[in-house]
Scaffold this motif. Structure first.
Motif, PDB file in Angstrom:
ATOM      1  N   ALA A  85       2.174   6.506  -7.082  1.00 55.97           N
ATOM      2  CA  ALA A  85       1.097   7.352  -7.603  1.00 55.97           C
ATOM      3  C   ALA A  85       1.389   8.821  -7.347  1.00 55.97           C
ATOM      4  O   ALA A  85       1.141   9.680  -8.204  1.00 55.97           O
ATOM      5  N   SER A  86       1.936   9.148  -6.189  1.00 53.38           N
ATOM      6  CA  SER A  86       2.266  10.535  -5.878  1.00 53.38           C
ATOM      7  C   SER A  86       3.388  11.053  -6.769  1.00 53.38           C
ATOM      8  O   SER A  86       3.346  12.196  -7.233  1.00 53.38           O
ATOM      9  N   SER A 122       1.975  11.561 -10.423  1.00 55.29           N
ATOM     10  CA  SER A 122       0.956  12.592 -10.588  1.00 55.29           C
ATOM     11  C   SER A 122       1.505  13.993 -10.363  1.00 55.29           C
ATOM     12  O   SER A 122       0.875  14.963 -10.758  1.00 55.29           O
ATOM     13  N   SER A 139       2.532   1.736  -3.381  1.00 53.56           N
ATOM     14  CA  SER A 139       1.551   2.162  -4.384  1.00 53.56           C
ATOM     15  C   SER A 139       1.243   3.650  -4.244  1.00 53.56           C
ATOM     16  O   SER A 139       1.164   4.376  -5.245  1.00 53.56           O
ATOM     17  N   ILE A 140       1.095   4.113  -3.027  1.00 55.87           N
ATOM     18  CA  ILE A 140       0.824   5.539  -2.793  1.00 55.87           C
ATOM     19  C   ILE A 140       2.032   6.374  -3.201  1.00 55.87           C
ATOM     20  O   ILE A 140       1.875   7.438  -3.816  1.00 55.87           O
ATOM     21  N   ALA A 141       3.244   5.922  -2.897  1.00 55.45           N
ATOM     22  CA  ALA A 141       4.454   6.662  -3.258  1.00 55.45           C
ATOM     23  C   ALA A 141       4.609   6.765  -4.775  1.00 55.45           C
ATOM     24  O   ALA A 141       4.932   7.837  -5.305  1.00 55.45           O
ATOM     25  N   ILE A 181       0.835  -1.207   0.000  1.00 55.37           N
ATOM     26  CA  ILE A 181       0.000   0.000   0.000  1.00 55.37           C
ATOM     27  C   ILE A 181       0.868   1.255   0.000  1.00 55.37           C
ATOM     28  O   ILE A 181       0.628   2.191  -0.773  1.00 55.37           O
ATOM     29  N   VAL A 182       1.897   1.295   0.840  1.00 55.84           N
ATOM     30  CA  VAL A 182       2.769   2.462   0.925  1.00 55.84           C
ATOM     31  C   VAL A 182       3.512   2.681  -0.391  1.00 55.84           C
ATOM     32  O   VAL A 182       3.618   3.818  -0.870  1.00 55.84           O
TER      33      VAL A 182
END
Length: 61
Positions: free
Chosen positions: A17-18, A21, A13-15, A10-11
């Motif tokens: 995506a950030s 974007s 994936s968020i990193a 999860i971490v």
């Protein structure tokens, strides 16, 4: 799957995506000045450059 590997997934994936974007500027893409050509006989029009808006994180870049 353990909770630690799930949390890591999860971490990450968020990193990712950030990071993806937050690239580039808002607006239309601009061509490099050397690639803009005009046909012979056409008048050359020069647009005044657009002033960039300052952003709080600009000094970090």
């Amino acid at each position: 799957m353990t909770s630690r590997s799930f949390l890591t997934t999860i971490v990450m994936s968020i990193a990712i995506a950030s990071a993806v974007s937050a690239c580039g500027r808002k607006g239309d893409p601009e061509l490099p000045p050397a690639s803009v050509t005009t046909m012979p006989g056409e008048p050359k029009t020069v647009k005044p450059p657009v002033e960039d808006k300052r952003f709080i994180l600009d000094p970090l870049i």
